[in-house]
Design a protein around this motif. Sequence first.
Motif, short mmCIF file in Angstrom:
data_model
loop_
_atom_site.label_atom_id
_atom_site.label_comp_id
_atom_site.label_asym_id
_atom_site.label_seq_id
_atom_site.Cartn_x
_atom_site.Cartn_y
_atom_site.Cartn_z
N THR A 21 1.41 -6.90 -12.53
CA THR A 21 2.02 -7.27 -11.26
C THR A 21 3.30 -6.47 -11.03
OG1 THR A 21 1.11 -9.50 -11.48
CG2 THR A 21 2.90 -9.20 -9.92
N LEU A 22 4.12 -6.32 -12.07
CA LEU A 22 5.34 -5.52 -11.93
C LEU A 22 5.02 -4.07 -11.56
CD1 LEU A 22 7.58 -6.83 -14.85
CD2 LEU A 22 8.19 -6.79 -12.43
N ASN A 23 3.96 -3.56 -12.14
CA ASN A 23 3.56 -2.18 -11.82
C ASN A 23 3.17 -2.05 -10.35
OD1 ASN A 23 3.16 0.48 -12.58
ND2 ASN A 23 1.01 0.18 -13.07
N ILE A 24 2.53 -3.10 -9.81
CA ILE A 24 2.11 -3.08 -8.41
C ILE A 24 3.30 -3.18 -7.46
CG2 ILE A 24 0.86 -4.39 -6.65
CD1 ILE A 24 -0.98 -2.77 -8.37
N VAL A 25 4.26 -4.07 -7.77
CA VAL A 25 5.37 -4.34 -6.84
C VAL A 25 6.60 -3.49 -7.14
CG1 VAL A 25 4.55 -6.69 -6.53
CG2 VAL A 25 6.36 -6.25 -8.18
N TRP A 26 6.54 -2.66 -8.18
CA TRP A 26 7.75 -1.97 -8.62
C TRP A 26 8.37 -1.11 -7.53
CZ3 TRP A 26 11.60 -2.54 -11.39
CH2 TRP A 26 12.41 -1.49 -11.81
N GLN A 57 -6.00 0.67 -11.91
CA GLN A 57 -6.56 -0.48 -12.62
C GLN A 57 -5.80 -1.76 -12.30
OE1 GLN A 57 -9.31 -0.69 -14.35
NE2 GLN A 57 -9.00 -2.85 -14.81
N ASP A 58 -4.47 -1.66 -12.24
CA ASP A 58 -3.67 -2.84 -11.90
C ASP A 58 -3.98 -3.31 -10.48
OD1 ASP A 58 -2.49 -2.80 -14.36
OD2 ASP A 58 -0.69 -1.73 -13.70
N LEU A 59 -4.12 -2.36 -9.56
CA LEU A 59 -4.46 -2.74 -8.19
C LEU A 59 -5.84 -3.38 -8.13
CD1 LEU A 59 -3.49 -2.68 -5.28
CD2 LEU A 59 -4.55 -0.44 -5.02
N LYS A 60 -6.77 -2.87 -8.91
CA LYS A 60 -8.11 -3.43 -8.95
C LYS A 60 -8.09 -4.86 -9.49
CE LYS A 60 -12.69 -2.66 -11.00
NZ LYS A 60 -13.48 -1.79 -11.90
N GLU A 61 -7.32 -5.09 -10.57
CA GLU A 61 -7.23 -6.44 -11.13
C GLU A 61 -6.56 -7.39 -10.16
OE1 GLU A 61 -5.27 -6.26 -14.86
OE2 GLU A 61 -6.90 -5.19 -15.87
N PHE A 62 -5.55 -6.89 -9.44
CA PHE A 62 -4.86 -7.75 -8.47
C PHE A 62 -5.79 -8.12 -7.32
CE2 PHE A 62 -2.50 -7.91 -4.45
CZ PHE A 62 -1.73 -9.03 -4.70
N ILE A 65 8.23 -10.57 -5.01
CA ILE A 65 8.63 -10.00 -3.72
C ILE A 65 9.70 -10.86 -3.07
CG2 ILE A 65 7.81 -9.57 -1.37
CD1 ILE A 65 5.24 -8.52 -2.51
N ASN A 66 9.54 -12.19 -3.15
CA ASN A 66 10.58 -13.08 -2.61
C ASN A 66 11.92 -12.82 -3.29
OD1 ASN A 66 8.66 -14.22 -1.02
ND2 ASN A 66 8.54 -16.16 -2.10
N ALA A 67 11.89 -12.68 -4.62
CA ALA A 67 13.13 -12.43 -5.37
C ALA A 67 13.77 -11.13 -4.91
CB ALA A 67 12.85 -12.41 -6.86
N GLY A 68 12.95 -10.08 -4.73
CA GLY A 68 13.48 -8.81 -4.27
C GLY A 68 14.06 -8.89 -2.87
N ALA A 114 0.82 -1.21 0.00
CA ALA A 114 0.00 0.00 0.00
C ALA A 114 0.86 1.26 0.00
CB ALA A 114 -0.93 -0.01 1.21
N ALA A 115 1.92 1.27 0.81
CA ALA A 115 2.76 2.47 0.88
C ALA A 115 3.41 2.75 -0.47
CB ALA A 115 3.83 2.29 1.95
N GLY A 116 3.88 1.69 -1.12
CA GLY A 116 4.50 1.87 -2.43
C GLY A 116 3.51 2.35 -3.47
N VAL A 117 2.31 1.77 -3.44
CA VAL A 117 1.29 2.19 -4.40
C VAL A 117 0.92 3.65 -4.16
CG1 VAL A 117 -1.09 1.83 -5.15
CG2 VAL A 117 0.39 -0.13 -4.74
N ALA A 118 0.78 4.04 -2.88
CA ALA A 118 0.46 5.43 -2.57
C ALA A 118 1.56 6.36 -3.07
CB ALA A 118 0.28 5.60 -1.06
N HIS A 119 2.82 5.91 -2.92
CA HIS A 119 3.94 6.72 -3.41
C HIS A 119 3.87 6.88 -4.92
CE1 HIS A 119 8.01 8.29 -3.75
NE2 HIS A 119 8.25 7.36 -4.66
N GLU A 120 3.59 5.78 -5.62
CA GLU A 120 3.51 5.84 -7.07
C GLU A 120 2.36 6.72 -7.54
OE1 GLU A 120 5.62 4.62 -9.27
OE2 GLU A 120 6.89 3.89 -7.65
N ILE A 121 1.27 6.73 -6.79
CA ILE A 121 0.13 7.57 -7.16
C ILE A 121 0.41 9.03 -6.84
CG2 ILE A 121 -2.28 8.09 -6.59
CD1 ILE A 121 -2.79 5.14 -6.30
N ASN A 122 1.06 9.29 -5.69
CA ASN A 122 1.30 10.67 -5.28
C ASN A 122 2.21 11.41 -6.24
OD1 ASN A 122 -0.31 10.71 -3.02
ND2 ASN A 122 1.29 9.98 -1.65
#
Length: 392
Positions: free
Chosen positions: A241-246, A215-220, A281-284, A130-138
């Motif tokens: 998925t990459l867009n969500i976890v980027w 949209q990606d978050l909604k699909e996920f 996420i495991n790979a990261g 959530a924090a990352g998504v909020a950052h990407e949106i902000n």
Amino acid sequence: MVLVDRARGHAWPNPSAEALAGQALPGQAPSALLDQLPPGAWERARAEGRWAGEATMPSGAVLEIVLRHDAADGEDGLFLVTFDDVTARKVRQQELQQRHDELEAAHRRLAGAQEQLLQSEKMASIGLLAAGVAHEINNPIGYVHSNLGTLHEYVTALFSLIEQQDAALQGADPGVREAIRLQRERLDIDFILGDLPKLLAESREGIERVTKIVQDLKEFSYVGRGDAMRPSDLHKGLESTLNIVWNDLKYKCRVEKHYGELPLVECHLSEINQVLVNLLINAGQAIENRGTITITTGAEDGEAWISIADNGCGIAPDALPRIFDPFYTSKPIGRGTGLGLAIAYSIVSKHHGRIEVQSEQGVGTTFRVVLPVVQPRQGGDGDDGSRGDEAQ
């Protein structure tokens, strides 16, 4: 055993029948055992040669009764009646049935718990991201807001110029025309005319980025497990998925993509996205400082596959056989629930696929998700697997 003549007038019990009668019918003669046969049993045995059934004694004992008849020389033969005390067997059968019912109830509870765990893990993943998504949106929202403020100033300046021009058109006073020219220079109208289209294009790009992330978050987040599996684009799922976890990856991971030709694959794409989220996420998390995640795709022999490889710390050989066990995690306390790979294994198994893993400590780990392009029709959607996780 009790031997009975054809007229059923005489009966000859053996010692075991006498002992059984004393236990099952205290105080009565062994011939009383014959009274436990229902009406019609004798006639059926005479016609078919055999009758079998059960009877429950007043004492609670259960007797298995077999009545046999033999016709010899054209005359009615003798009847042979055997009585077996099957009380202990019945008790065991009842216990087994009770345990079977308890196991079925436990299985139903487990299935419900697994569904709850799946949702809990998905919510945990969304919370983690959530924090990352909020950052990407902000970020895009921030510069869109700033651009709109600048655009407002530009428009105000343009309106001011238009008013001055309107005034100039009403008279041919050279002083007015000079004032308009000076006003145009002071407001930097030429620069505004060149910069305004860029601002609008940049603002539109920012809004499109926000729309794509949401949209990606909604699909996920979409569940849809009751829906039928549909042909889906795995590359589109990977990009979403990459867009969500980027935001979790971009500061220390370089992502290399080697996409092959993939047909549409029958699946629940939102569930496959959940698998990819866990693996990425495991790979990261396996990469401590800087590293590379390599994503490769391909298809062969009616199967499509996605490979996610990292050059991180790797998995210890003694831990490798356990990574799909529920609640197993090699991460420090507080960083993993031990459910990520368990749920990933369950989802892939339900899709009649498999997860292959290769790892070497200090070199890295490769997970390969293999899915059938077309789901088997006779097996439905398959059963959920239940194994576990090195990760979440």
